[in-house]
Design a protein around this motif. Structure first.
Motif, PDB file in Angstrom:
ATOM      1  N   SER A 121      -4.764 -12.697   8.091  1.00  0.00           N
ATOM      2  CA  SER A 121      -3.833 -11.678   7.632  1.00  0.00           C
ATOM      3  C   SER A 121      -2.527 -12.352   7.225  1.00  0.00           C
ATOM      4  O   SER A 121      -1.883 -12.990   8.060  1.00  0.00           O
ATOM      5  CB  SER A 121      -3.574 -10.644   8.735  1.00  0.00           C
ATOM      6  OG  SER A 121      -2.619  -9.679   8.301  1.00  0.00           O
TER       7      SER A 121
ATOM      8  N   GLU B 206      -0.240  -9.051   3.150  1.00  0.00           N
ATOM      9  CA  GLU B 206      -1.207  -8.053   3.579  1.00  0.00           C
ATOM     10  C   GLU B 206      -0.628  -7.157   4.671  1.00  0.00           C
ATOM     11  O   GLU B 206      -0.831  -5.936   4.685  1.00  0.00           O
ATOM     12  CB  GLU B 206      -2.477  -8.752   4.081  1.00  0.00           C
ATOM     13  CG  GLU B 206      -3.295  -9.423   2.985  1.00  0.00           C
ATOM     14  CD  GLU B 206      -4.443 -10.222   3.550  1.00  0.00           C
ATOM     15  OE1 GLU B 206      -5.602  -9.796   3.373  1.00  0.00           O
ATOM     16  OE2 GLU B 206      -4.186 -11.268   4.198  1.00  0.00           O
TER      17      GLU B 206
ATOM     18  N   VAL C 235       1.681  -4.437   3.252  1.00  0.00           N
ATOM     19  CA  VAL C 235       0.971  -3.290   2.700  1.00  0.00           C
ATOM     20  C   VAL C 235       0.512  -2.354   3.811  1.00  0.00           C
ATOM     21  O   VAL C 235       0.656  -1.124   3.723  1.00  0.00           O
ATOM     22  CB  VAL C 235      -0.218  -3.758   1.843  1.00  0.00           C
ATOM     23  CG1 VAL C 235      -1.120  -2.584   1.467  1.00  0.00           C
ATOM     24  CG2 VAL C 235       0.282  -4.467   0.585  1.00  0.00           C
ATOM     25  N   LYS C 236      -0.053  -2.911   4.880  1.00  0.00           N
ATOM     26  CA  LYS C 236      -0.519  -2.091   6.000  1.00  0.00           C
ATOM     27  C   LYS C 236       0.630  -1.324   6.653  1.00  0.00           C
ATOM     28  O   LYS C 236       0.498  -0.145   6.999  1.00  0.00           O
ATOM     29  CB  LYS C 236      -1.216  -2.973   7.036  1.00  0.00           C
ATOM     30  CG  LYS C 236      -2.531  -3.574   6.574  1.00  0.00           C
ATOM     31  CD  LYS C 236      -3.095  -4.493   7.653  1.00  0.00           C
ATOM     32  CE  LYS C 236      -4.368  -5.175   7.194  1.00  0.00           C
ATOM     33  NZ  LYS C 236      -4.897  -6.125   8.221  1.00  0.00           N
TER      34      LYS C 236
ATOM     35  N   HIS D  66       1.807   1.575   4.415  1.00  0.00           N
ATOM     36  CA  HIS D  66       0.878   2.705   4.479  1.00  0.00           C
ATOM     37  C   HIS D  66       1.018   3.448   5.792  1.00  0.00           C
ATOM     38  O   HIS D  66       0.977   4.698   5.839  1.00  0.00           O
ATOM     39  CB  HIS D  66      -0.560   2.223   4.287  1.00  0.00           C
ATOM     40  CG  HIS D  66      -1.561   3.345   4.268  1.00  0.00           C
ATOM     41  ND1 HIS D  66      -2.391   3.617   5.325  1.00  0.00           N
ATOM     42  CD2 HIS D  66      -1.821   4.276   3.321  1.00  0.00           C
ATOM     43  CE1 HIS D  66      -3.143   4.673   5.028  1.00  0.00           C
ATOM     44  NE2 HIS D  66      -2.830   5.089   3.821  1.00  0.00           N
TER      45      HIS D  66
ATOM     46  N   GLY E 131      -3.793  -7.199  -0.271  1.00  0.00           N
ATOM     47  CA  GLY E 131      -4.108  -6.154   0.698  1.00  0.00           C
ATOM     48  C   GLY E 131      -4.155  -4.746   0.130  1.00  0.00           C
ATOM     49  O   GLY E 131      -4.425  -3.792   0.863  1.00  0.00           O
ATOM     50  N   LEU E 132      -3.905  -4.564  -1.172  1.00  0.00           N
ATOM     51  CA  LEU E 132      -3.847  -3.218  -1.731  1.00  0.00           C
ATOM     52  C   LEU E 132      -5.205  -2.523  -1.859  1.00  0.00           C
ATOM     53  O   LEU E 132      -5.316  -1.333  -1.560  1.00  0.00           O
ATOM     54  CB  LEU E 132      -3.140  -3.231  -3.094  1.00  0.00           C
ATOM     55  CG  LEU E 132      -1.621  -3.081  -3.069  1.00  0.00           C
ATOM     56  CD1 LEU E 132      -1.048  -3.183  -4.467  1.00  0.00           C
ATOM     57  CD2 LEU E 132      -1.204  -1.751  -2.435  1.00  0.00           C
TER      58      LEU E 132
ATOM     59  N   ASN F  86      -8.418  -0.671  -1.093  1.00  0.00           N
ATOM     60  CA  ASN F  86      -8.888   0.030   0.116  1.00  0.00           C
ATOM     61  C   ASN F  86      -7.801   0.233   1.168  1.00  0.00           C
ATOM     62  O   ASN F  86      -8.097   0.503   2.328  1.00  0.00           O
ATOM     63  CB  ASN F  86     -10.067  -0.731   0.751  1.00  0.00           C
ATOM     64  CG  ASN F  86     -11.215  -0.943  -0.207  1.00  0.00           C
ATOM     65  OD1 ASN F  86     -11.613  -0.014  -0.910  1.00  0.00           O
ATOM     66  ND2 ASN F  86     -11.731  -2.161  -0.260  1.00  0.00           N
ATOM     67  N   SER F  87      -6.539   0.103   0.739  1.00  0.00           N
ATOM     68  CA  SER F  87      -5.438   0.281   1.699  1.00  0.00           C
ATOM     69  C   SER F  87      -5.041   1.741   1.872  1.00  0.00           C
ATOM     70  O   SER F  87      -4.320   2.080   2.817  1.00  0.00           O
ATOM     71  CB  SER F  87      -4.207  -0.507   1.236  1.00  0.00           C
ATOM     72  OG  SER F  87      -3.660   0.061   0.045  1.00  0.00           O
TER      73      SER F  87
END
Length: 537
Positions: free
Chosen positions: A6, A10, A13-14, A17, A38-39, A41-42
């Motif tokens: 990670s 990434e 982005v998590k 969200h 990381g976008l 399926n985020s």
């Protein structure tokens, strides 16, 4: 390519969200591709503009409608210089925007060796158009810096925030970081002693006046109750339109620059201004310096510094608008609306004078009446153009966040098209109409491709007077030979169709309404309106 399980990019982005971010506007580049790892399926949708200025304007429109910060991923150097204008507009209008950019590796910062996209200091460059700018010098800083940004959006006067990640930080391991919950910081509440003083002065006022700005848009119900209890004629800034509905007996519109409303401000014994800068683009669009307040001024604002700008108050209250209005209502006696109250009479007299002043704008009024007859719940997002200037004075809507444009504050061109795209993405179910001129649309015309790609069905009302008509008139009034204003205007319909849009020229009002009814849901409709009969005298 990073081998970390990670990376910092990434994790970013998590975390975004997890804090409610569902949309990002950006153009991938070699310096930002690791932000994009990381976008997929985020849960965050990515929209690709055709220029970083468009990204900023889209984020602006999205934020004004959703109330959430518009987020941009922007590349080092030219990406940041391109987005500055959009950040300037958002800064002037107090719009939350999070600009995440890359920057050269930490050991290359500020050396001037000619590295790709190198600038001496991006943070210094954006200082004037952001609440703050921060260079992430370690992965461990990220959660705290993001929390600081969201604190600005949640609890202060919202404005753009810029966070830049050096290339070696984006790819660094973030395996040791864990997602943290978002801590929403409460907005400041008013001093109750000051509220009591304000309420006493308002109760004693014989001729009160209310001036409400964009800082009040989240307090529609409270505002309407306050207006009734004070029996006060009420003027709204352009960003506050809709706080009172069209036809409200105490509504003065957004006409503070016109003589009848200015006289009311001089005659008022107490003026209550909430969430408004009292700035030039709402109170002095004629640029003569003659908006003046004759009586006592009470100001309420979330920004302490703003409380002392433009007009010095007799009583200043630092507070979130909603909290302050609720506190005031607790101190004011209930009052039922009355059709023949003194406040209604004062408002009616001003409205009668304004109707006479607007008699030469009958063609603009007819245009907006025509549109609203077909699309009564539409949202209007505008540029700096004739239909916007007239609509600022003529149009009233039933709720806030449905009328905003670039004629306020920074006053940029090219805003209306990409901002309308962002607005539609924020609330897809509502019709969005972009009010553009033939000059302004050429600033951001390629964003039509972005809208087609994103399947965004907006309506563009393109007012075509074959040049910069307002500036030409301004030059002529000052006895300056017009130069640079009679610009070449292309075949907009052919260009729009080439981008994949539907495009037509309105022949008359009936044809315009037919076009509006048939607007597609999945791509823009461009309706060109020539500044000629039947749409102009």
């Amino acid at each position: 390519m990073s081998t970390c399980a990670s990376t910092c990019g990434e994790f970013l982005v998590k975390q975004l969200h997890a804090w409610g971010v569902d949309m990002v506007f950006g153009i991938p580049g070699v310096h930002t591709v690791e932000l994009y790892r990381g976008l997929p399926n985020s849960g965050i949708r990515h929209v690709t503009p055709r220029h970083e200025q468009g990204a900023g304007f889209m984020a602006d429109g999205y934020a004004r409608v959703s109330g959430k910060p518009g987020v941009c991923f922007i590349i080092t150097g030219p990406g940041m210089t391109n987005i500055l204008t959009a950040m300037g507009q958002a800064y002037a209008d107090s719009i939350p925007m999070l600009v995440i950019s890359s920057v050269n590796e930490r050991h290359r910062l500020g050396l001037g060796n000619g590295y790709l996209h190198e600038l001496p200091n991006q943070r210094t460059m954006v200082a004037g158009v952001s609440a703050f700018s921060h260079t992430l010098m370690s992965v461990d800083e990220l959660p705290a810096v993001l929390a600081r940004a969201f604190a600005v959006f949640d609890s202060q006067r919202p404005r753009p925030v810029h966070i830049e990640l050096p290339l070696d930080i984006i790819t660094a391991s973030a395996d040791h970081l864990t997602l943290v919950p978002r801590q929403v910081i409460a907005r400041p509440a008013p001093d109750l002693e000051a509220i009591s003083k304000a309420a006493a002065r308002l109760r004693a006022a014989q001729q009160p006046l209310l001036l409400l700005g964009g800082g009040c848009v989240a307090a529609m119900d409270e505002v309407r109750e306050l207006v009734t209890r004070l029996d006060a004629p009420t003027a709204l800034t352009i960003n506050a339109k809709g706080l009172l509905p069209c036809g409200h007996p105490l509504l003065l519109g957004s006409n503070q620059s016109l003589v009848p409303v200015r006289q009311l401000a001089l005659d008022a014994d107490v003026v209550l201004a909430i969430g408004t800068e009292l700035g030039e683009t709402d109170y002095d669009v004629v640029f003569d310096g003659n908006f003046r307040i004759g009586g006592e001024l009470i100001r309420i604002d979330i920004d302490a510094e703003q409380l002392t700008r433009n007009h010095t108050p007799h009583l200043a209250i630092l507070s979130d608008a909603t909290a302050a209005i609720r506190a005031l209502l607790a101190k004011l006696p209930a009052r039922a609306a009355s059709a023949d109250s003194l406040g209604v009479q004062r408002t009616a007299a001003v409205q009668q004078q304004l109707a006479e002043d607007f008699s030469s704008w009958a063609h603009y009024r007819k245009l907006f009446d025509c549109v609203l007859e077909v699309l009564p719940e539409a949202r209007f997002v505008g540029d700096s153009t004739q239909t916007v200037y007239s609509g600022n004075h003529l149009v009233e809507l039933s709720s806030p966040r449905r009328w905003f444009n670039a004629s306020t504050g920074y006053g940029t061109l090219g805003y209306g098209l990409p901002a309308a795209i962002g607005a539609k993405l924020a609330e897809p179910a509502r019709v969005v109409i972009s009010l553009m001129g033939d000059g302004g649309i050429q600033f951001t015309l390629p964003e039509l491709a972005s809208a087609v790609e994103a399947q965004v069905g907006i309506i563009v009302l393109l007012w075509n007077n074959q040049g910069y008509g307002e500036i030409k008139s301004y030059m002529q009034r000052r006895d300056i030979t017009p130069l640079g204003v009679d610009i070449y205007t292309p075949d907009f319909l052919a260009i729009a169709r080439g981008f994949g849009c539907v495009a037509e020229r309105a022949r008359d009002y009936q044809h315009l309404q037919t076009l509006l009814r048939e607007a597609p849901d999945d791509r823009p409709l461009i309706i060109e309106i020539n500044q000629a009969p039947p749409f102009a005298p």
